[in-house]
Design an enzyme around this catalytic site. Structure first.
Site, mmCIF file in Angstrom:
data_model
loop_
_atom_site.group_PDB
_atom_site.id
_atom_site.type_symbol
_atom_site.label_atom_id
_atom_site.label_comp_id
_atom_site.label_asym_id
_atom_site.label_seq_id
_atom_site.Cartn_x
_atom_site.Cartn_y
_atom_site.Cartn_z
ATOM 1 N N HIS A 1 39.087 38.040 40.157
ATOM 2 C CA HIS A 1 39.681 39.124 39.361
ATOM 3 C C HIS A 1 38.967 39.090 38.009
ATOM 4 C CE1 HIS A 1 43.009 41.907 38.174
ATOM 5 N NE2 HIS A 1 42.455 41.608 37.010
ATOM 6 N N HIS B 1 46.886 43.494 49.339
ATOM 7 C CA HIS B 1 48.157 42.818 49.050
ATOM 8 C C HIS B 1 49.163 43.235 50.120
ATOM 9 C CE1 HIS B 1 46.903 41.600 44.971
ATOM 10 N NE2 HIS B 1 46.174 42.695 45.052
ATOM 11 N N HIS C 1 37.379 44.628 42.993
ATOM 12 C CA HIS C 1 37.802 45.904 42.417
ATOM 13 C C HIS C 1 37.064 46.234 41.122
ATOM 14 C CE1 HIS C 1 40.348 43.008 40.424
ATOM 15 N NE2 HIS C 1 41.296 43.022 41.320
ATOM 16 N N LYS D 1 40.734 32.644 45.673
ATOM 17 C CA LYS D 1 40.906 33.730 44.710
ATOM 18 C C LYS D 1 41.091 33.181 43.299
ATOM 19 C CE LYS D 1 41.811 37.732 42.965
ATOM 20 N NZ LYS D 1 41.837 39.121 43.329
ATOM 21 N N HIS E 1 40.149 43.421 50.359
ATOM 22 C CA HIS E 1 41.059 43.046 49.252
ATOM 23 C C HIS E 1 42.373 43.778 49.468
ATOM 24 C CE1 HIS E 1 41.838 42.158 44.777
ATOM 25 N NE2 HIS E 1 42.946 42.727 45.249
ATOM 26 N N ASP F 1 42.555 47.102 47.552
ATOM 27 C CA ASP F 1 43.513 46.612 46.560
ATOM 28 C C ASP F 1 44.834 47.360 46.684
ATOM 29 O OD1 ASP F 1 44.574 45.055 44.557
ATOM 30 O OD2 ASP F 1 43.565 46.107 42.923
HETATM 31 C C1 NCD Z 1 47.878 43.789 42.036
HETATM 32 C C2 NCD Z 1 49.294 43.418 42.490
HETATM 33 O O1 NCD Z 1 50.199 44.219 42.286
HETATM 34 O O2 NCD Z 1 49.455 42.344 43.082
HETATM 35 N N1 NCD Z 1 47.968 44.886 41.130
HETATM 36 C C3 NCD Z 1 46.993 45.748 40.821
HETATM 37 O O3 NCD Z 1 47.173 46.585 39.935
HETATM 38 N N2 NCD Z 1 45.836 45.742 41.455
HETATM 39 C C4 NCD Z 1 47.228 42.596 41.451
HETATM 40 C C5 NCD Z 1 45.748 42.755 41.280
HETATM 41 O O4 NCD Z 1 44.987 42.798 42.252
HETATM 42 O O5 NCD Z 1 45.295 42.817 40.127
HETATM 43 ZN ZN ZN Z 2 44.523 43.087 44.018
#
Ligand code: NCD
Ligand code: ZN
Length: 350
Positions: free
Chosen positions: A141, A20, A179, A104, A18, A252
């Site tokens: 999520h 970003h 998460h 997702k 996971h 995450d």
């Molecule tokens: C994530 C993001 O910033 O894209 N933020 C987070 O707090 N984890 C989005 C997410 O996975 O919820």
């Molecule tokens: Zn995330």
């Protein structure tokens, strides 16, 4: 029984289930830090606009590969952002062509860039049916967005109100609860063996809600789902170090620039890809379970996704305090690195 002290640990190269990576300058700034340690990652599709179709995912994958510095290897595993307009045939094509590994599900409004997410779960039923048929996992999520539900209860309520009904109607759908932050989620995953897994982040193994709110507000620890009370953190650590293959690493890691974090309404997200492996080794070491770190970070994720584990390895060595920057500079601005709040001693050997 705990392990005898060891100071060197070689494990299969880990993956991040996971992650970003964002796009453009931020992508360029953060990708090398993930690729330095991880072989593959499940890439979150919550760009602006979101990565919804197979074509969009394919272009995004190209941009990621173009941003990878020469000499580094890394495989992005793409996801499609589920909307109420998603076409089951497009999802099927993305899966068959190896463009997307998972879909997702963001409940609309649950987190950063989730406005195009799902409001009415019955409207995505045909997509979920197709995914169950072709064996494509749904990454979830797991938080309700009802403003009447307290933010600390949103994960537990999601399990009862959304996840259980989805899994009842689609028992063959493979679901990753992403998460997880609560004892409730850990218990649910443990008790429902079929077609269910969960990712756990690095920071949720380390911080509880006091770290965010006690003695001053600490925006760099604010993420979604928000960290819960200590009892829940302990449950997450127990699940992660247990060796149970249904729990695996999804950092995450979610970079936001400092100006976007440090404002009256700051963004949610913790950036941890740089020091995640050192943090995890510390957590597993303190728990006397270093022998299960490979299971959590390198073996259980591939097993859930029906992929082989990475062939190569990394070596962690215990030594002097690990140094890492407080902040990295990206073309979009500075991004603060996760501070576990204690010294790290496990280095990833070059
Ligand atoms: C994530 C993001 O910033 O894209 N933020 C987070 O707090 N984890 C989005 C997410 O996975 O919820
Ligand atoms: Zn995330």
């Amino acid at each position: 029984m705990t392990d005898a002290p060891i100071s060197r640990l070689t494990i299969r190269r880990p993956d991040d289930w996971h992650l970003h990576l964002r796009d453009a300058e931020m992508l360029k700034g953060v990708l090398p830090h993930t690729a330095a340690h991880f072989g593959r990652a499940i890439i979150m599709p919550n760009l602006v606009p979101p990565v919804v179709t197979a074509t969009q995912a394919s272009y995004y994958r190209d941009r990621i590969m173009a941003a990878l510095p020469d000499g580094m290897s890394f495989t992005p595993l793409m996801t499609l952002y589920l909307t109420e307009e998603t076409d089951p045939a497009d999802v099927e094509r993305a899966h068959a062509d190896g463009i997307a590994t998972a879909v997702k599900l963001y409940p609309a409004g649950a987190t950063t860039n989730s406005n195009s997410g799902v409001r009415d779960f019955d409207r995505v039923r045909p997509v979920l049916d197709k995914m169950a048929e072709i064996g494509m996992p749904l990454c979830v999520h797991g938080e309700v967005t009802d403003p009447a539900v307290d933010i600390f209860d949103r994960e537990a309520v999601f399990i009862d109100k959304v996840l259980k009904p989805i899994r009842k109607k689609n028992p063959d759908l493979r679901v990753v609860m992403e998460h997880v932050t609560t004892q409730d989620a850990v218990d649910y995953v443990r008790d429902h063996r079929k077609n269910l897994g969960a990712t756990i982040t690095t920071h949720h193994l380390i911080i509880n809600r006091n770290n965010i709110l006690a003695g001053g507000i600490r925006p760099h620890y604010y993420c979604l789902p928000v960290a819960k009370r200590e009892q829940h953190r302990v449950a997450l650590v127990q699940a992660a170090v247990s060796g149970d293959p249904r729990f695996f690493l999804g950092t995450d890691s979610a970079p936001h620039t400092d100006p976007n974090k440090l404002q009256a309404c700051g963004c949610a997200g913790v950036f941890s890809s740089i020091n995640t492996m050192s943090c995890l080794a510390e957590v597993f070491d303190v728990a006397g379970k270093l022998k299960n770190l490979e299971q959590f970070a390198s073996l259980s994720g591939p097993k859930f996704y029906n992929l082989p584990p990475n062939e190569d390895t990394i070596t962690l060595v215990r030594g002097d305090v690990v140094t890492y920057p407080d902040t990295i500079q990206t073309g979009e601005g500075p991004v603060t690195v996760f501070d576990p709040g204690f010294p790290l001693h496990w280095h990833v050997e070059d």
